[in-house]
Scaffold this motif. Sequence first.
Motif, PDB file in Angstrom:
ATOM      1  N   PRO A 306      18.484 -25.685  80.224  1.00  0.00           N
ATOM      2  CA  PRO A 306      18.281 -26.948  79.518  1.00  0.00           C
ATOM      3  C   PRO A 306      17.545 -26.690  78.205  1.00  0.00           C
ATOM      4  O   PRO A 306      16.846 -25.684  78.056  1.00  0.00           O
ATOM      5  CB  PRO A 306      17.416 -27.760  80.492  1.00  0.00           C
ATOM      6  CG  PRO A 306      16.710 -26.734  81.326  1.00  0.00           C
ATOM      7  CD  PRO A 306      17.663 -25.578  81.445  1.00  0.00           C
ATOM      8  N   LEU A 307      17.700 -27.589  77.251  1.00  0.00           N
ATOM      9  CA  LEU A 307      17.100 -27.396  75.933  1.00  0.00           C
ATOM     10  C   LEU A 307      15.591 -27.185  76.014  1.00  0.00           C
ATOM     11  O   LEU A 307      15.035 -26.381  75.256  1.00  0.00           O
ATOM     12  CB  LEU A 307      17.412 -28.597  75.039  1.00  0.00           C
ATOM     13  CG  LEU A 307      16.921 -28.515  73.596  1.00  0.00           C
ATOM     14  CD1 LEU A 307      17.564 -27.334  72.860  1.00  0.00           C
ATOM     15  CD2 LEU A 307      17.205 -29.821  72.847  1.00  0.00           C
ATOM     16  N   HIS A 308      14.926 -27.855  76.945  1.00  0.00           N
ATOM     17  CA  HIS A 308      13.465 -27.701  77.021  1.00  0.00           C
ATOM     18  C   HIS A 308      13.044 -26.308  77.517  1.00  0.00           C
ATOM     19  O   HIS A 308      11.887 -25.920  77.390  1.00  0.00           O
ATOM     20  CB  HIS A 308      12.834 -28.803  77.889  1.00  0.00           C
ATOM     21  CG  HIS A 308      13.234 -28.771  79.343  1.00  0.00           C
ATOM     22  ND1 HIS A 308      12.704 -27.873  80.244  1.00  0.00           N
ATOM     23  CD2 HIS A 308      14.134 -29.506  80.037  1.00  0.00           C
ATOM     24  CE1 HIS A 308      13.232 -28.079  81.437  1.00  0.00           C
ATOM     25  NE2 HIS A 308      14.118 -29.052  81.339  1.00  0.00           N
ATOM     26  N   GLY A 324      28.165 -12.009  79.235  1.00  0.00           N
ATOM     27  CA  GLY A 324      28.810 -13.186  78.671  1.00  0.00           C
ATOM     28  C   GLY A 324      27.781 -14.065  77.972  1.00  0.00           C
ATOM     29  O   GLY A 324      26.725 -13.596  77.555  1.00  0.00           O
ATOM     30  N   LYS A 325      28.066 -15.356  77.879  1.00  0.00           N
ATOM     31  CA  LYS A 325      27.281 -16.265  77.053  1.00  0.00           C
ATOM     32  C   LYS A 325      26.171 -16.993  77.810  1.00  0.00           C
ATOM     33  O   LYS A 325      26.348 -17.399  78.960  1.00  0.00           O
ATOM     34  CB  LYS A 325      28.194 -17.320  76.415  1.00  0.00           C
ATOM     35  CG  LYS A 325      29.233 -16.754  75.460  1.00  0.00           C
ATOM     36  CD  LYS A 325      28.624 -16.294  74.161  1.00  0.00           C
ATOM     37  CE  LYS A 325      28.238 -17.454  73.286  1.00  0.00           C
ATOM     38  NZ  LYS A 325      27.853 -17.032  71.928  1.00  0.00           N
ATOM     39  N   ILE A 326      25.035 -17.128  77.140  1.00  0.00           N
ATOM     40  CA  ILE A 326      23.961 -17.995  77.595  1.00  0.00           C
ATOM     41  C   ILE A 326      24.160 -19.356  76.935  1.00  0.00           C
ATOM     42  O   ILE A 326      24.182 -19.446  75.704  1.00  0.00           O
ATOM     43  CB  ILE A 326      22.589 -17.408  77.244  1.00  0.00           C
ATOM     44  CG1 ILE A 326      22.354 -16.079  77.991  1.00  0.00           C
ATOM     45  CG2 ILE A 326      21.476 -18.407  77.561  1.00  0.00           C
ATOM     46  CD1 ILE A 326      21.103 -15.353  77.567  1.00  0.00           C
ATOM     47  N   VAL A 327      24.316 -20.383  77.731  1.00  0.00           N
ATOM     48  CA  VAL A 327      24.607 -21.723  77.209  1.00  0.00           C
ATOM     49  C   VAL A 327      23.368 -22.607  77.320  1.00  0.00           C
ATOM     50  O   VAL A 327      22.618 -22.533  78.314  1.00  0.00           O
ATOM     51  CB  VAL A 327      25.798 -22.349  77.958  1.00  0.00           C
ATOM     52  CG1 VAL A 327      26.012 -23.811  77.552  1.00  0.00           C
ATOM     53  CG2 VAL A 327      27.065 -21.542  77.691  1.00  0.00           C
ATOM     54  N   ILE A 328      23.159 -23.444  76.303  1.00  0.00           N
ATOM     55  CA  ILE A 328      22.053 -24.380  76.279  1.00  0.00           C
ATOM     56  C   ILE A 328      22.603 -25.785  76.481  1.00  0.00           C
ATOM     57  O   ILE A 328      23.444 -26.263  75.710  1.00  0.00           O
ATOM     58  CB  ILE A 328      21.307 -24.321  74.914  1.00  0.00           C
ATOM     59  CG1 ILE A 328      20.924 -22.883  74.552  1.00  0.00           C
ATOM     60  CG2 ILE A 328      20.079 -25.233  74.955  1.00  0.00           C
ATOM     61  CD1 ILE A 328      20.011 -22.207  75.538  1.00  0.00           C
ATOM     62  N   GLU A 329      22.156 -26.439  77.554  1.00  0.00           N
ATOM     63  CA  GLU A 329      22.600 -27.802  77.835  1.00  0.00           C
ATOM     64  C   GLU A 329      21.689 -28.781  77.107  1.00  0.00           C
ATOM     65  O   GLU A 329      20.466 -28.700  77.197  1.00  0.00           O
ATOM     66  CB  GLU A 329      22.577 -28.059  79.345  1.00  0.00           C
ATOM     67  CG  GLU A 329      23.293 -29.333  79.742  1.00  0.00           C
ATOM     68  CD  GLU A 329      23.541 -29.406  81.229  1.00  0.00           C
ATOM     69  OE1 GLU A 329      24.468 -30.140  81.638  1.00  0.00           O
ATOM     70  OE2 GLU A 329      22.835 -28.716  82.002  1.00  0.00           O
ATOM     71  N   ILE A 330      22.293 -29.696  76.372  1.00  0.00           N
ATOM     72  CA  ILE A 330      21.544 -30.630  75.536  1.00  0.00           C
ATOM     73  C   ILE A 330      21.336 -31.928  76.303  1.00  0.00           C
ATOM     74  O   ILE A 330      22.281 -32.476  76.889  1.00  0.00           O
ATOM     75  CB  ILE A 330      22.300 -30.918  74.214  1.00  0.00           C
ATOM     76  CG1 ILE A 330      22.665 -29.598  73.521  1.00  0.00           C
ATOM     77  CG2 ILE A 330      21.454 -31.804  73.307  1.00  0.00           C
ATOM     78  CD1 ILE A 330      21.489 -28.718  73.154  1.00  0.00           C
ATOM     79  N   PRO A 331      20.113 -32.466  76.324  1.00  0.00           N
ATOM     80  CA  PRO A 331      19.863 -33.693  77.095  1.00  0.00           C
ATOM     81  C   PRO A 331      20.566 -34.898  76.488  1.00  0.00           C
ATOM     82  O   PRO A 331      20.772 -34.975  75.282  1.00  0.00           O
ATOM     83  CB  PRO A 331      18.337 -33.849  77.012  1.00  0.00           C
ATOM     84  CG  PRO A 331      17.943 -33.137  75.748  1.00  0.00           C
ATOM     85  CD  PRO A 331      18.897 -31.981  75.643  1.00  0.00           C
ATOM     86  N   VAL A 332      20.956 -35.838  77.329  1.00  0.00           N
ATOM     87  CA  VAL A 332      21.604 -37.072  76.880  1.00  0.00           C
ATOM     88  C   VAL A 332      20.577 -37.920  76.126  1.00  0.00           C
ATOM     89  O   VAL A 332      19.451 -38.083  76.588  1.00  0.00           O
ATOM     90  CB  VAL A 332      22.163 -37.847  78.080  1.00  0.00           C
ATOM     91  CG1 VAL A 332      22.753 -39.175  77.619  1.00  0.00           C
ATOM     92  CG2 VAL A 332      23.192 -37.021  78.820  1.00  0.00           C
TER      93      VAL A 332
END
Length: 332
Positions: A306-308, A324-332
């Motif tokens: 998560p972004l935080h 592979g890729k590290i992905v950052i999930e952005i909060p709604v």
Amino acid sequence: MFAAYFDCPGGPENLYMKEVMKPNPGEGEVLVKVSASALNRADLLQRRGKYPPPKGASDILGLEAAGSVARLGPGCSGRWRISDAVMALLPGGGQAQYVTVPEGLLMPIPKDMTFIQAAAIPEAWLTAFQLLHFVGKVQEGERVLIHAGASGVGMAAIQLVRLAKAIPIVTAGTQEKLEATANAGAPAGFNYKNEDFSEKVLEFTQGSGVDIILDCVGASYWEKNLNCLSTDGRWIIYGLLSGGEVHGDLLARLISKRASIHTSLLRSRDKEASSGYQQAFTEEVLPHFSGGASPRLQPLVDSVYPLHAIAEAHRAMEENRNIGKIVIEIPV
């Protein structure tokens, strides 16, 4: 809106989620509501103060984003509609709840793909595509040596080399990473930590060497790269993880093989050039991410933060933990 931020250059501990002004789309721009972004080495370098964004680009981290169209700026052509699922390669600003993107730099997300998966595509796949086709001009049957084979760019390059009917050979630092590259389609992979990859490459190619090298490492690999580069081979440097200072007779060795060195930095390309790469990628490669395509291409997501927790994501990449890729999930 919230965005990944740091107030002064330094370690991952300097990162935090900051409330900043939401951008407004300008002429020919689209406002994208970001659902996911991804982490790249450039983000780590920028955080350390060693890789500033291009002039005019956002100083917020994030070179790619996947989300939905939220608003169209003045002068847009009508290609995109509100709520369209899109992704983009960016000069910065992707690790935020919203980002503005020139409409020509947006790409559609394949229908059966999540935002998390799509966020793993723009930087890695466009970089690999541009290096192989626009810089290296890969041909059917050629042998391509891919350093950091289990990285985002590396895993994309393996699949794109196979799509071009060429032969991918990789280096990586662990057996787990070599197994992942084999699963992605690399017929040969060598552990650079405990074996001489140049000798192994020559052995695999029966002494003829490789036609193209995709090199993000730089100085420490130059001798071994030239050892296993074929006559008239192309050595493409797109990163300098080990630095750029070479000590030795590089030019004489290069001339003896009639080889060429190419360099590339996708982030600093102008919008027109980037739009050209993305149009070709959209037409030639994107259809292969959809179900039923043959061969089927697959973005590889290592982990999602998560972004935080952006600081922990940076630590994971700095320690080379990801495949592979590290992905950052952005909060709604």
